[in-house]
Design a protein around this motif. Structure first.
Motif, PDB file in Angstrom:
ATOM      1  N   HIS A  39      -3.263   3.444  10.574  1.00 63.44           N
ATOM      2  CA  HIS A  39      -1.894   3.093  10.185  1.00 63.44           C
ATOM      3  C   HIS A  39      -1.067   4.326   9.833  1.00 63.44           C
ATOM      4  O   HIS A  39       0.145   4.353  10.063  1.00 63.44           O
ATOM      5  N   GLU A  40      -1.723   5.336   9.302  1.00 65.58           N
ATOM      6  CA  GLU A  40      -1.020   6.598   9.030  1.00 65.58           C
ATOM      7  C   GLU A  40      -0.464   7.186  10.319  1.00 65.58           C
ATOM      8  O   GLU A  40       0.680   7.656  10.369  1.00 65.58           O
ATOM      9  N   CYS A  41      -1.264   7.119  11.365  1.00 61.18           N
ATOM     10  CA  CYS A  41      -0.832   7.660  12.660  1.00 61.18           C
ATOM     11  C   CYS A  41       0.244   6.775  13.301  1.00 61.18           C
ATOM     12  O   CYS A  41       1.167   7.284  13.948  1.00 61.18           O
ATOM     13  N   ALA A  48      12.002   3.140   9.225  1.00 59.14           N
ATOM     14  CA  ALA A  48      10.737   2.703   8.636  1.00 59.14           C
ATOM     15  C   ALA A  48      10.036   1.750   9.596  1.00 59.14           C
ATOM     16  O   ALA A  48      10.667   0.832  10.133  1.00 59.14           O
ATOM     17  N   MET A  49       8.740   1.956   9.804  1.00 52.65           N
ATOM     18  CA  MET A  49       8.021   1.084  10.729  1.00 52.65           C
ATOM     19  C   MET A  49       7.821  -0.309  10.131  1.00 52.65           C
ATOM     20  O   MET A  49       8.020  -1.318  10.812  1.00 52.65           O
ATOM     21  N   SER A  50       7.413  -0.354   8.863  1.00 55.32           N
ATOM     22  CA  SER A  50       7.189  -1.630   8.199  1.00 55.32           C
ATOM     23  C   SER A  50       7.615  -1.523   6.744  1.00 55.32           C
ATOM     24  O   SER A  50       7.374  -0.506   6.088  1.00 55.32           O
ATOM     25  N   ARG A  51       8.209  -2.591   6.228  1.00 57.29           N
ATOM     26  CA  ARG A  51       8.656  -2.584   4.835  1.00 57.29           C
ATOM     27  C   ARG A  51       7.491  -2.816   3.874  1.00 57.29           C
ATOM     28  O   ARG A  51       7.500  -2.322   2.754  1.00 57.29           O
ATOM     29  N   TYR A  52       6.506  -3.593   4.312  1.00 59.26           N
ATOM     30  CA  TYR A  52       5.352  -3.902   3.464  1.00 59.26           C
ATOM     31  C   TYR A  52       4.071  -3.651   4.251  1.00 59.26           C
ATOM     32  O   TYR A  52       3.913  -4.155   5.362  1.00 59.26           O
ATOM     33  N   LYS A  92       1.772   9.890   3.954  1.00 57.00           N
ATOM     34  CA  LYS A  92       2.413   9.173   2.847  1.00 57.00           C
ATOM     35  C   LYS A  92       1.764   7.819   2.564  1.00 57.00           C
ATOM     36  O   LYS A  92       1.794   7.350   1.417  1.00 57.00           O
ATOM     37  N   LEU A  93       1.165   7.182   3.563  1.00 55.50           N
ATOM     38  CA  LEU A  93       0.525   5.893   3.324  1.00 55.50           C
ATOM     39  C   LEU A  93      -0.781   6.072   2.559  1.00 55.50           C
ATOM     40  O   LEU A  93      -1.055   5.362   1.600  1.00 55.50           O
ATOM     41  N   THR A 131       0.829  -1.210   0.000  1.00 50.27           N
ATOM     42  CA  THR A 131       0.000   0.000   0.000  1.00 50.27           C
ATOM     43  C   THR A 131       0.864   1.262   0.000  1.00 50.27           C
ATOM     44  O   THR A 131       0.479   2.284  -0.577  1.00 50.27           O
ATOM     45  N   LEU A 132       2.028   1.192   0.608  1.00 46.81           N
ATOM     46  CA  LEU A 132       2.903   2.360   0.709  1.00 46.81           C
ATOM     47  C   LEU A 132       3.460   2.767  -0.655  1.00 46.81           C
ATOM     48  O   LEU A 132       3.556   3.951  -0.967  1.00 46.81           O
ATOM     49  N   THR A 133       3.801   1.794  -1.494  1.00 47.85           N
ATOM     50  CA  THR A 133       4.397   2.097  -2.796  1.00 47.85           C
ATOM     51  C   THR A 133       3.398   2.021  -3.939  1.00 47.85           C
ATOM     52  O   THR A 133       3.691   2.460  -5.050  1.00 47.85           O
ATOM     53  N   ARG A 134       2.220   1.409  -3.666  1.00 48.08           N
ATOM     54  CA  ARG A 134       1.182   1.195  -4.681  1.00 48.08           C
ATOM     55  C   ARG A 134       1.678   0.297  -5.812  1.00 48.08           C
ATOM     56  O   ARG A 134       1.228   0.411  -6.954  1.00 48.08           O
TER      57      ARG A 134
END
Length: 466
Positions: free
Chosen positions: A235-237, A249-253, A154-155, A8-11
């Protein structure tokens, strides 16, 4: 083919590369335990269970964390309605969660942390944000200062100006900015609360997951999942809090599943069309529901209806009947080598299954691969000629491998059919031979109650699922 995950972060579908070779750290947001889980909650529970199973099947050691939110406004309201304490409400519905998810074949997470068990870590996290200038206290409440985290949005790919009109937070004159969200809530009279540097209170929703992710998995994890409704603001928060504090980075995927609709309508309290898993399982086999949930791609909406359920029943029965016939055929199979054509068909189905699971966990197409195996197996399962035991065992073994990922055939049912039901069939045959018709009818009725239908064939008694 390498495993690819839609991020979802990179689409985009990104190739999965674990932070640590051979290990995966995975966190999925769990339920707020003020009631039974509904079928919308069940979708991420089932899907991410499959993600975990598949990762383990291809050799990863998965540390899987699913939390319980066991204190918030909904629990406080429910406790008042029931005349019990908030912890008592939480204990009740945590237990109901375990009962429902076990019935659905969902394996328990490595850790199921509760918010109330991690209050020290939550308070320490908020204090650290305050020290960095990312949080501020106002009237006993503590807020996150979104203006100080430049990547906020950004998410969900929204900027602060856009978020001003869409963010779901209460308008509060004490906040420096409308987008600032609460980290700590001052307790109202009579509410459950904990002592903190800002007075008696309890945490906000978003900070809970940030604190538990960090405690149980570390500053950066491999996969963070949940329903698409959690992408913003929850998740944005989380990203703002965790990355603002650690600088990592909190999570890679980031993975998000789609909604479940009821008869083409969005499930909502206002429509009163919600269905709890507890009620559903009183009239529907859990394997059928699990099959239904996996029959659509996880990122797409899924429509629950009587027609869809009946279709799932019929499809699952085809798989179950094939496996049952193979097990029965194994009893009379001869020694010998595996038929070459069958070995090729099994390898093709196996390769198709793996390719579809590697393509962003495409379960509907993976199920298609299972049916390819059914098509290959049926001629051997129903053959009146000689078939080698090695051939049957190869087929059963591949079904077991696929089912270990999908979980659509209950192990309990397989065990029952292999032992108790087979013994009852033998006993019924003997009762008929000795003309004990009452006992023969009694056994047939017992098997019927367990969903087993007997058929007299030229090769002997066969059974199949109702």
């Amino acid at each position: 083919m390498a495993l690819k995950i839609y991020n979802t972060l990179t689409r985009t579908k990104d190739e999965f590369i674990a932070l640590e070779p051979g290990k995966v750290k995975m966190y999925v947001c769990g339920p707020t335990v003020y009631d039974y889980i509904h079928i919308g909650n069940a979708r991420p529970a089932i899907f991410f269970d499959v993600v975990r199973r598949y990762l383990e099947s291809i050799g990863y050691e998965v540390t899987f964390v699913v939390n319980f939110t066991d204190v918030d406004d909904k629990l406080i309201k429910k406790a008042a309605e029931m005349g019990v304490t908030v912890p008592e409400v939480a204990d009740l519905f945590v237990q109901k969660y375990y009962e429902d998810t076990k019935a659905l074949g969902i394996r328990e997470a490595t850790v199921h942390p509760r918010v109330t068990q991690n209050m020290t870590e939550i308070i320490e996290f908020i204090s650290a944000l305050e020290e960095k200038g990312l949080a501020y206290e106002a009237g006993g409440d503590v807020y996150f200062r979104t203006a100080r985290f430049e990547e906020y949005g950004k998410l969900s790919q929204q900027n602060l100006e856009e978020l001003q009109f869409g963010i779901r937070v209460d308008v509060d004159q004490r906040k420096e900015s409308p987008q600032d969200f609460v980290l700590w809530k001052a307790a109202k009279p009579g509410e459950i609360s904990w002592s903190s540097p800002w007075g008696e209170g309890r945490p906000g929703w978003h900070i809970e997951c940030s604190a538990m992710v960090r405690k149980y998995l570390g500053d950066t994890i491999d996969i963070h999942g949940g329903g698409q409704d959690l992408a913003f603001p929850h998740h944005e928060c989380e990203i703002a809090q965790s990355e603002g504090l650690t600088g990592h980075a909190m999570s890679r995927y980031w993975m998000h599943n789609g909604f479940v609709n009821i008869n083409n309508e969005k499930m909502s309290k206002s429509l009163g069309n919600g269905i709890s898993v507890h009620q559903l399982l009183k009239k529907l086999e859990p394997e059928v529901f699990r099959y239904f949930m996996l029959s659509g791609h996880y990122r797409n909406p899924l429509n629950f209806s009587d027609e869809a359920v009946e279709q799932a029943k019929g499809s699952l029965a085809r798989i179950e009947n094939c496996i049952a016939a193979l097990k029965h055929r194994l009893k009379t199979a001869r020694p010998g080598e595996i038929e070459p054509e069958l070995a090729a068909a099994v390898n093709e189905a196996k390769a198709q299954f793996e390719a579809k699971m590697n393509d962003d966990f495409n379960t509907p197409d993976a199920i298609t691969a299972v049916f390819e195996l059914v098509n290959a197996a049926n001629p051997y399962a129903n053959s009146q000629g000689e078939v080698s035991a090695a051939t049957i065992e190869l087929l059963l073994g591949q079904f077991a491998v696929m089912n270990d990922v999908l979980g659509i055939i209950a192990p309990e049912s397989e065990e029952l059919l292999d032992s108790e039901i087979e013994q009852l069939i033998v006993e019924r045959t003997e009762a008929r031979r000795t003309k004990n018709w009452a006992r023969a009818d009694e056994i047939r009725n017992l098997l019927t109650e367990r969903g087993i239908i007997l058929e007299d064939t030229a090769q002997g008694i066969r059974w199949r699922r109702a």
